[in-house]
Design an enzyme around this catalytic site. Structure first.
Site, PDB file in Angstrom:
ATOM      1  N   GLU A 119      45.030  40.125  37.562  1.00 21.64           N
ATOM      2  CA  GLU A 119      44.443  40.894  38.662  1.00 21.64           C
ATOM      3  C   GLU A 119      45.113  40.477  39.957  1.00 21.64           C
ATOM      4  O   GLU A 119      45.325  39.291  40.196  1.00 21.64           O
ATOM      5  CB  GLU A 119      42.931  40.632  38.816  1.00 21.64           C
ATOM      6  CG  GLU A 119      42.080  41.164  37.706  1.00 21.64           C
ATOM      7  CD  GLU A 119      40.582  40.848  37.914  1.00 21.64           C
ATOM      8  OE1 GLU A 119      40.165  40.618  39.068  1.00 21.64           O
ATOM      9  OE2 GLU A 119      39.864  40.824  36.908  1.00 21.64           O
ATOM     10  N   GLU A 134      37.562  34.833  34.265  1.00 16.69           N
ATOM     11  CA  GLU A 134      37.068  33.994  35.361  1.00 16.69           C
ATOM     12  C   GLU A 134      35.807  33.206  35.015  1.00 16.69           C
ATOM     13  O   GLU A 134      34.740  33.431  35.596  1.00 16.69           O
ATOM     14  CB  GLU A 134      36.820  34.860  36.595  1.00 16.69           C
ATOM     15  CG  GLU A 134      38.069  35.572  37.079  1.00 16.69           C
ATOM     16  CD  GLU A 134      37.871  36.279  38.422  1.00 16.69           C
ATOM     17  OE1 GLU A 134      36.730  36.409  38.874  1.00 16.69           O
ATOM     18  OE2 GLU A 134      38.877  36.705  39.006  1.00 16.69           O
TER      19      GLU A 134
HETATM   20  C1  FCB Z   1      37.406  39.471  40.232  1.00 16.65           C
HETATM   21  C2  FCB Z   1      36.807  40.117  39.012  1.00 16.65           C
HETATM   22  C3  FCB Z   1      36.952  41.604  38.964  1.00 16.65           C
HETATM   23  C4  FCB Z   1      36.813  42.232  40.331  1.00 16.65           C
HETATM   24  C5  FCB Z   1      37.672  41.546  41.345  1.00 16.65           C
HETATM   25  C6  FCB Z   1      37.624  42.132  42.716  1.00 16.65           C
HETATM   26  O1  FCB Z   1      36.742  38.289  40.496  1.00 16.65           O
HETATM   27  O2  FCB Z   1      37.390  39.600  37.849  1.00 16.65           O
HETATM   28  O3  FCB Z   1      36.042  42.098  38.030  1.00 16.65           O
HETATM   29  O4  FCB Z   1      35.489  42.270  40.689  1.00 16.65           O
HETATM   30  O5  FCB Z   1      37.306  40.191  41.417  1.00 16.65           O
END
Ligand code: FCB
Length: 470
Positions: free
Chosen positions: A376, A164
């Site tokens: 994620e 990110e």
């Molecule tokens: C993302 C991050 C991860 C975690 C999630 C909830 O932005 O990559 O580390 O904090 O959010």
């Protein structure tokens, strides 16, 4: 029942700083997050990650948990300060050994090791020398990437360079919400450019060591919608899309930052040099995506009513040729993360599974049918264990089921999705929010470090083991 193809990978994700603890062990150097956590007011409740989930010392137990879940892929990150305590020079053997052994343990259980090289924990020494706004940090990153490819690349096939980049550059250098806590739009702009260079340099460094490696990077992405049908809101939504979704991908694939972004910049605010276009451009083997919400954007008069991490650039960038600090004047925009059509999680993010489908198709349209890894996907809830000790988190089960269905829909419409990683294996240190938000499939009792699968963990285990569908 909707089915996934043979070979689809079921995973969970974590990151080093959020779980490892043991910040002084085995020669690890300080990171910017250690410093940030020690800054009064930076982290909710004054919390820190010196212990976190104590994963560094409980790694065997945690790999057993992964094996019990039956995942076929584990996305973790490597702590740069364990490898190069001061951000440069020869590798710290004990730091490398931790990940070396982790990789072996995963492979022994039939789990793909899927490391991310940079999940926000810059060695503090590099921050002291200028951090991401300094172009030299790209050289340092490439050196570190090469070290890891050499050390693990005989067994690790798939690498993610960054996690990110928009989130850590904007919150870390412009908004002061994340480490290193700077509030300078000029620093943010230069950090964006350095990280784009580092994508190119890091890719080539891994490739040079391991010609057969699959190399990608992980981006926070979200569909952006205009709040109303007005032209102004549509313009703001298009601008937010350029910033949130294309700021790092366009330089990688096309060698240029989005025009919407650069047209408002005065002078050489990015610190660009001749040859940078070629240096930034690399043929990533896959795109990693983290999608947690849709963004609803309105123009809101003179100052665009953008989400807090998008605001400002449009109005303030013209003055950003120098080192202009930006004041923290903008209130959190209540509705930015959705429209109040779906329920909200503990983070205040609207549950909107179509966002994931839309993002997967957006990538496929923009960059061709490139392989995509969902790196994620997950949600935070209050998660209190019941008297039987178990967290009955039906809402999390519904969340993952709906998002997996969104993945299937995107695949049916042409997206080449290879994996799904639930965020997260267990509850952990949620950056500036400390330990309050719980994202885990397993509950962590921070007093005892006991991990207990939540109902969602049991559900995910059944899914991983059958490897069929939802
Ligand atoms: C993302 C991050 C991860 C975690 C999630 C909830 O932005 O990559 O580390 O904090 O959010």
């Amino acid at each position: 029942m909707r089915r996934f193809p043979e070979g689809f990978l079921w995973g969970v994700a974590t990151s080093a700083y959020q779980i490892e603890g043991s910040v002084d062990a085995d020669g690890r150097g300080p990171s910017i997050w250690d410093t940030f956590c020690a800054t009064p007011g930076a982290i909710e409740g004054g919390q820190h990650a010196r212990v976190a989930c104590d994963h560094y010392r409980r790694v065997d137990e945690d790999v057993a948990l992964l094996a019990d879940l039956g995942v076929s892929s584990y996305r973790f990150s490597i702590a740069w300060p364990r490898i190069q305590p001061s951000g440069r020079g020869p590798a710290n053997a004990k730091g490398v050994a931790f990940y070396d052994q982790l990789v072996d343990k995963l492979l022994a259980r039939g789990i793909r090791p899927f490391p991310t090289l940079y999940h926000w924990d810059l060695p503090q020494r590099l921050e002291d020398e200028g951090g991401w706004p300094a172009r030299a940090t790209a050289d340092r990153f490439a050196e570190y990437a090469g070290i890891m490819a050499r050390a693990l690349g005989d067994r690790v096939q798939d690498w993610a360079l960054f996690n990110e980049p928009f989130i850590f550059t904007s919150r870390g250098y412009m908004l002061g919400r994340y480490a290193p806590g700077r509030r300078s739009i000029g620093d943010f702009l230069r950090a964006v450019h350095t990280v784009s260079l580092a994508h190119g340099d890091g890719f080539r460094a891994v490739r040079a060591e391991r010609p057969g490696a699959r190399i990608g990077s992980v981006f926070a992405m979200a569909p952006t919608e205009a709040a109303t049908d007005s032209d102004a809101d549509h313009g703001a939504a298009a601008y937010a899309d350029a910033l949130f979704n294309r700021l790092f991908l366009d330089p990688i694939f096309h060698g240029v930052h989005p025009a919407e972004f650069t047209e408002s910049l005065a002078g050489n605010a990015l610190g660009a040099e001749p040859g940078d276009a070629e240096r930034m451009q690399v043929p990533l083997d896959f795109i990693g995506v983290n999608c947690y919400y849709r963004l609803v954007v309105s123009a809101g008069g003179a100052r665009p009513d953008l989400p807090f991490f998008l605001f400002g650039i449009r109005t303030d960038a013209r003055t950003a040729g120098g080192h202009g600090d930006m004041s923290e004047a903008h209130p959190h925009v209540e509705n930015a993360f959705g429209r109040n059509e779906g329920a909200r999680t503990e983070m205040g993010w609207e549950i909107w599974p179509q966002a994931l489908r839309d993002v997967l198709l957006m990538i496929t349209t923009r960059y061709g049918r490139i392989p995509i890894e969902v790196c994620e996907s997950g949600c935070a809830f209050a998660d209190v264990p019941a008297s039987d000790g178990v967290v009955h988190d039906d809402a999390r089960i519904a969340y993952h089921r709906a998002h997996l269905r969104a993945v299937i829909e995107a695949m049916a419409a042409g997206a080449d999705v290879r994996s799904y990683h639930a965020w997260s294996l267990f509850d952990n240190f949620e950056w500036a929010s400390g330990y309050r938000p719980r994202f885990g499939l397993a509950h962590v009792d921070y007093q005892t470090q006991r991990r207990t699968l939540k109902a969602s963990g049991e559900w995910y285990r059944a899914l991983c083991r059958s490897r069929r569908g939802v």
